[in-house]
Design an enzyme around this catalytic site. Structure first.
Site, mmCIF file in Angstrom:
data_model
loop_
_atom_site.group_PDB
_atom_site.id
_atom_site.type_symbol
_atom_site.label_atom_id
_atom_site.label_comp_id
_atom_site.label_asym_id
_atom_site.label_seq_id
_atom_site.Cartn_x
_atom_site.Cartn_y
_atom_site.Cartn_z
ATOM 1 N N HIS A 245 0.858 -1.185 0.000
ATOM 2 C CA HIS A 245 0.000 0.000 0.000
ATOM 3 C C HIS A 245 0.886 1.224 0.000
ATOM 4 O O HIS A 245 1.947 1.231 0.623
ATOM 5 C CB HIS A 245 -0.916 0.001 1.237
ATOM 6 C CG HIS A 245 -2.054 0.948 1.089
ATOM 7 N ND1 HIS A 245 -1.957 2.275 1.420
ATOM 8 C CD2 HIS A 245 -3.307 0.753 0.616
ATOM 9 C CE1 HIS A 245 -3.119 2.857 1.163
ATOM 10 N NE2 HIS A 245 -3.956 1.962 0.670
ATOM 11 N N ASP B 243 -7.935 -5.305 -0.039
ATOM 12 C CA ASP B 243 -8.436 -6.181 -1.097
ATOM 13 C C ASP B 243 -8.039 -7.642 -0.926
ATOM 14 O O ASP B 243 -8.518 -8.493 -1.663
ATOM 15 C CB ASP B 243 -7.906 -5.694 -2.460
ATOM 16 C CG ASP B 243 -8.545 -4.382 -2.855
ATOM 17 O OD1 ASP B 243 -9.744 -4.227 -2.603
ATOM 18 O OD2 ASP B 243 -7.844 -3.529 -3.417
#
Ligand code: ACO
Length: 428
Positions: free
Chosen positions: A307, A364
């Site tokens: 991320h 996700d």
């Protein structure tokens, strides 16, 4: 006393103001830099650039903190309803009971989409990706409500557009799926709440009675809340930039949907399941896939890992992982993909490559496993993300307009040819 930063350029020292946020986040305000020095800053991918100041979401990537309007994500995911959180991010405060009832009623009143738009769906080819359909249908809403094209509208008119968007996206999403299956669409029903209504439109068949399962509705509610906002990510920044040209809200949100679609952003939830399926089909050799992810000659990346901001853990992933276990158990689903995901996570988290780069499961990684368990087809995963993110995009668009922010227009460093004379085609 306000602090400044000093910058020395070509022997000249200039002072730049320092801006400090409410959580002590610090920024150097360089807005006057070019005017005073002729220099711009260069920052590919905006890794170190703040494009705005915002009061909606606070995120601390080092400590794994995420708060909407000051409320921790853990509390909201546990206790709130999705529309309550939507109200919170859009309006700044949690609604009172009366405010919430009025908000829910306004949304329930707009869940139908114009019958002419239903006919559009027939024109899409079989197998059309529902994200493509969702983006174009959202943009098309602006043509059915032409008054929305004036984005300088009264607050009341703007709220109407907001209610329409929140109300119609689940209908568009469910109908795009029904059409992809060549099944008849199912109309919304006002007796259901937001999540139940979506499930009803997705799963009801004319041949069967369908009652939304409360376990599924609860799981869906939680997933939507976890996706509501995430400050200036790729799709949200897109919504703000498009909206800064005073494009209408429908057009700005449609742009956000297309930005979300990419596998490095919201499209990762679909990519994760496809990756886990591939690993399973390939015999489940996790070490082989970890090695591929680490090999710089191999384009493969561990989808759902890493991320831009979170470098220790993604608090949304922690909640979703726990929820995945609970939902699968409650529904009696045994998904071998979940075991592969857990093994993959364990091995990656102990591997020097991932530790050194701060690569952890993101939102996700496990969300797709819940979507699968509740019967959502893989191609719909990113549309589910868009449904969750919609209130955040709306809130960010509204904030940007209310702040009167200027049009978003980055600069560049030109690296092309210097001036040269045109050569006639016969002489080239
Ligand atoms: N697998 C293997 N290596 C990775 C991964 C991954 N998933 N993610 C990052 N890396 C490596 C990069 O190769 C790079 O290594 P290097 O320093 O040796 O060159 C280093 O980690 C830093 O990665 P960047 O790509 O520079 O980080 P950036 O902040 O630009 O990208 C991103 C973040 C796009 C999320 C990236 O981690 C990625 O591609 N992850 C997989 C896709 C994904 O899950 N996206 C969803 C993100 S969450 C969301 O948008 C909702």
């Amino acid at each position: 006393m306000s602090e400044t930063a000093k910058l020395t350029l070509e022997g000249k020292e200039i002072e730049l103001p320092i801006v400090v946020g409410t959580e002590n986040e610090k920024a150097i305000d360089i807005s006057k830099l070019r005017g005073e020095t002729g220099y711009i800053t260069l920052d590919y991918g905006f890794k170190n650039t703040g494009s705005t100041s915002s009061a909606i979401t606070f995120l601390n990537g080092e400590k794994g903190i995420l708060r909407y309007r000051g409320y921790p994500i853990e509390q909201l995911a546990e206790k709130a309803e999705f529309l309550e959180v939507a109200y919170l991010v859009i309006n700044g405060e949690l609604p009172t009971k009366d405010q919430y009832d009025a908000f829910k009623k306004a949304i329930t009143n707009h869940t139908l989409i114009h019958e002419d738009m239903r006919h559009f769906l027939k024109a899409y080819p079989r197998g059309a990706h529902p994200m493509g359909i969702a983006a174009s249908m959202i943009c098309s809403l602006s043509t059915f409500y032409p008054e929305s094209q004036d984005s300088n509208r009264s607050e009341e008119e703007r709220n109407l557009t907001i209610h329409r968007l929140l109300a119609k996206l689940p209908t568009i999403a469910a109908w795009s799926y029904k059409f992809s299956q060549r099944h008849p669409v199912v109309y919304p029903q006002n007796k259901y709440d937001y999540c139940e209504n979506f499930m009803h439109m997705m799963f009801s068949m004319p041949t069967d009675d369908y009652t939304p399962d409360p376990v599924i509705a609860k799981a869906l509610n939680k997933l939507l809340i976890l996706h509501v906002d995430h400050e200036q990510n790729c799709s949200t920044a897109t919504v703000r930039v498009v909206g800064s040209s005073q494009a209408n809200l429908y057009a700005s949100i449609a742009a956000g949907v297309t930005a979300l679609w990419g596998p490095l952003h919201g499209g990762a939830n679909q990519a994760v399941i496809e990756m886990l399926e591939n690993i399973k089909k390939d015999g489940g050799d996790i070490d082989k896939w970890i090695a591929k992810a680490k090999d710089k000659q191999d384009p493969f990346r561990l989808m759902g890992f890493g991320h831009r901001v979170y470098k220790n853990f993604d608090p949304r992933a922690t909640i979703i992982k726990k929820s995945a276990d609970e939902v699968l158990e409650a529904l009696g689903v045994d998904d071998p993909i979940l075991d592969i995901a857990k093994k993959l996570e364990k091995i990656a988290l102990e591997d020097e490559y991932f530790i050194k780069r701060g690569l952890y499961p993101n939102v996700d990684f496990y969300s797709g496993i819940i979507y699968r368990a509740i019967g959502i087809p893989t191609e719909m995963f990113t549309v589910m993300f868009a449904m969750g993110r919609l209130p955040g995009w709306i809130a960010q668009w509204k904030e940007m307009r209310e702040n009167g922010e200027p049009i978003g227009r980055p600069r560049q460093v030109y690296t092309g040819e210097n001036e040269r004379d045109f050569i006639d085609i016969a002489n080239r």
